[in-house]
Design an enzyme around this catalytic site. Structure first.
Site, PDB file in Angstrom:
ATOM      1  N   ASP A   9       9.278   2.480   1.352  1.00  0.00           N
ATOM      2  CA  ASP A   9       8.111   3.179   1.896  1.00  0.00           C
ATOM      3  C   ASP A   9       8.080   2.902   3.395  1.00  0.00           C
ATOM      4  O   ASP A   9       7.669   1.830   3.834  1.00  0.00           O
ATOM      5  CB  ASP A   9       6.834   2.664   1.207  1.00  0.00           C
ATOM      6  CG  ASP A   9       5.582   3.381   1.727  1.00  0.00           C
ATOM      7  OD1 ASP A   9       5.657   4.025   2.795  1.00  0.00           O
ATOM      8  OD2 ASP A   9       4.536   3.278   1.062  1.00  0.00           O
TER       9      ASP A   9
ATOM     10  N   PHE B 217       0.856  -1.187   0.000  1.00  0.00           N
ATOM     11  CA  PHE B 217       0.000   0.000   0.000  1.00  0.00           C
ATOM     12  C   PHE B 217       0.888   1.233   0.000  1.00  0.00           C
ATOM     13  O   PHE B 217       1.777   1.356   0.848  1.00  0.00           O
ATOM     14  CB  PHE B 217      -0.916   0.034   1.227  1.00  0.00           C
ATOM     15  CG  PHE B 217      -1.791   1.257   1.261  1.00  0.00           C
ATOM     16  CD1 PHE B 217      -2.938   1.338   0.468  1.00  0.00           C
ATOM     17  CD2 PHE B 217      -1.458   2.348   2.058  1.00  0.00           C
ATOM     18  CE1 PHE B 217      -3.727   2.486   0.480  1.00  0.00           C
ATOM     19  CE2 PHE B 217      -2.254   3.496   2.068  1.00  0.00           C
ATOM     20  CZ  PHE B 217      -3.389   3.561   1.276  1.00  0.00           C
TER      21      PHE B 217
ATOM     22  N   LYS C 128       3.056   9.951   8.280  1.00  0.00           N
ATOM     23  CA  LYS C 128       2.341   9.519   9.486  1.00  0.00           C
ATOM     24  C   LYS C 128       2.929  10.085  10.784  1.00  0.00           C
ATOM     25  O   LYS C 128       2.577  11.189  11.166  1.00  0.00           O
ATOM     26  CB  LYS C 128       2.220   7.990   9.508  1.00  0.00           C
ATOM     27  CG  LYS C 128       1.334   7.492   8.339  1.00  0.00           C
ATOM     28  CD  LYS C 128       0.552   6.245   8.623  1.00  0.00           C
ATOM     29  CE  LYS C 128      -0.600   6.069   7.655  1.00  0.00           C
ATOM     30  NZ  LYS C 128      -0.329   5.281   6.463  1.00  0.00           N
TER      31      LYS C 128
HETATM   32  C1  LIG Z   1      -0.640   5.521   5.036  1.00  0.00           C
HETATM   33  C2  LIG Z   1       0.370   5.033   4.061  1.00  0.00           C
HETATM   34  C3  LIG Z   1       0.629   5.715   2.868  1.00  0.00           C
HETATM   35  C4  LIG Z   1      -0.175   6.914   2.421  1.00  0.00           C
HETATM   36  O1  LIG Z   1      -0.100   7.967   3.312  1.00  0.00           O
HETATM   37  P1  LIG Z   1      -1.209   9.146   3.236  1.00  0.00           P
HETATM   38  O2  LIG Z   1      -0.715  10.139   4.242  1.00  0.00           O
HETATM   39  O3  LIG Z   1      -2.507   8.530   3.581  1.00  0.00           O
HETATM   40  O4  LIG Z   1      -1.180   9.671   1.852  1.00  0.00           O
HETATM   41  C5  LIG Z   1       1.644   5.248   2.046  1.00  0.00           C
HETATM   42  N1  LIG Z   1       2.350   4.165   2.384  1.00  0.00           N
HETATM   43  C6  LIG Z   1       2.141   3.485   3.516  1.00  0.00           C
HETATM   44  C7  LIG Z   1       2.993   2.305   3.847  1.00  0.00           C
HETATM   45  C8  LIG Z   1       1.130   3.883   4.392  1.00  0.00           C
HETATM   46  O5  LIG Z   1       0.896   3.179   5.495  1.00  0.00           O
END
Ligand SMILES: *Cc1c(COP(=O)(O)O)cnc(C)c1O
Length: 399
Positions: A213, A128, A242
């Site tokens: 990521d 994701f 986050k």
């Molecule tokens: C939450 C998340 C995103 C996206 O972040 P947003 O602030 O919602 O755009 C991307 N990668 C990972 C692994 C995430 O947990």
């Protein structure tokens, strides 16, 4: 009828106030927070240092465009560089934008080297990366792509943990490998150190960039500042968000100096990204996370959580199929449908958790969690299993 888009299956619960590990609803009921607003509230609720920093920042300049020097942003960037592999940082408002910056940086690096055909990124199934058009293509989840036109081109998907599936996708067009060291949303799957090292090697052998990521797993959550540190590798680009703003919208793309060197004026930008208010909050969060002992605490609590979850798994073999994750990004693959189980914990046991793919219950407590909180959380999960057991036993057998 709400005036808002129906994009979220919202509970009616609304919180009025928070304190440390607890949130309080409109009736004053207290909830144990093992959700952290999806890994955002790393310092819990109402952290005194963050509140003080926010008030001080509110008295100063909130926003100036990025065409001016922003001292708080310079300082935050410098501190992130000193705490990581990176030499260069771009600030965003969200995780998806941090990933977009990472993708653009990787492609532009090869373009500037005279290799414009190298734009293909090998990502992974079960990943994701956000909800923009680019990041849904990177994530590759068909449920998130459906109905939004053709997926942005240039992404292929290998299987996590399977180096051969990565090798099979490498071509003269390949420019980077993009991976979450611990998949969050997809089912809380931690990559092994061997796999991460294997990806690094493949990137080195094929002149590709390794892009991580760490939007969910970074910033201390696994018991290291960055999750990649566990495997001893050095990435080329890392996206974070986050926890970085502690609740204030902020994200960042970190890169090695040579990798980011082609990102010159005109190549990328953001109106808000890293504005004075956001950067002040970013610095306040870092004050706490990089304070001596903080990440050690996370590491210890991660081990305690793993131990207590093992006890739970032994006690409830019919309900717990597998334990997953790393540190304070923990997953429990359960037998009851996870969506109902999350609601049950919330409504009947006053505990907030979040589901993940593959019917996994995801535990993401604020990093300030104590062992007493962990024991309380595990007891609440046990009580929910007991309640299901009792309900099942009281249903008369059919026939
Ligand atoms: C939450 C998340 C995103 C996206 O972040 P947003 O602030 O919602 O755009 C991307 N990668 C990972 C692994 C995430 O947990």
């Amino acid at each position: 009828m709400s005036a808002l888009y129906g994009t979220y299956a919202r509970s009616e619960l609304a919180f009025e106030r928070g304190e440390g590990m607890r949130l309080y609803d409109q009736h004053g009921r207290s909830y144990l927070d093992f959700h952290s607003g999806v890994a955002v509230n790393a310092l819990g609720h109402g952290d005194a240092h963050l509140v003080t920093a926010l008030k001080a920042a509110a008295e100063k300049v909130w926003h100036t465009a990025n065409t001016f020097t922003i001292p708080e942003q310079e300082r935050l960037g410098q501190r992130l560089v000193e705490a990581s592999f990176a030499d260069s940082v771009f600030f965003t408002n969200s995780g998806a934008e941090a990933i977009e910056c990472a993708i653009k940086t990787a492609r532009h690096y090869f373009w500037a080297k005279g290799q414009p055909d190298r734009y293909e990124i090998i990502a992974f199934t079960g990943s994701f990366h956000g909800r923009t058009l680019g990041t849904i293509a990177a994530g590759g989840n068909p449920d998130y792509l459906e109905g939004f036109g053709p997926a942005a081109p240039g992404f292929k998907h290998a299987r996590p943990g399977d180096l051969d599936s990565v090798k099979a996708l490498i071509s003269p067009q390949s420019c980077a490998i993009l991976i979450e060291p611990v998949q969050g949303e997809g089912g809380v799957t931690a990559m092994t150190s061997e796999f991460m090292q294997g990806l690094r090697k493949l990137c080195d052998e094929n002149d590709m960039l390794l892009v991580l990521d760490e939007v969910q797993c970074g910033y201390g959550r696994t018991g290291r500042f960055f999750a990649y540190e566990w495997s001893g590798i050095t990435p080329d680009i890392v996206a974070v968000a986050k926890a970085i703003g502690g609740g204030f919208p902020l994200g960042a793309c970190l890169a090695k100096g040579d990798v980011a060197s082609s990102m010159v004026p005109g190549t990328h930008g953001s109106t808000y990204g890293g504005n004075p208010l956001a950067s002040a909050m970013g610095n306040a969060v870092l004050d706490r996370i990089l304070a001596p002992g903080f990440i050690d605490h996370v590491n210890q609590m991660g081990q305690k959580l793993a131990w207590h979850l093992q006890q739970l798994a032994q006690r409830y073999p019919d309900y717990v199929l597998e334990l997953r994750g790393k540190g304070l990004l923990a997953g429990i693959k359960i037998t009851p449908p996870v969506r109902d189980f999350v609601s049950r914990l919330r409504d009947d046991h006053q505990m907030l958790v979040i589901g993940a793919g593959d019917n996994v219950l995801r535990l993401l407590p604020p990093l300030i969690v104590t062992e007493a909180d962990i024991i309380e959380a595990v007891e609440k999960i046990a009580a929910a299993f007991d309640a299901i057991e009792a309900e099942t036993a009281s249903v008369p057998a059919v026939g």
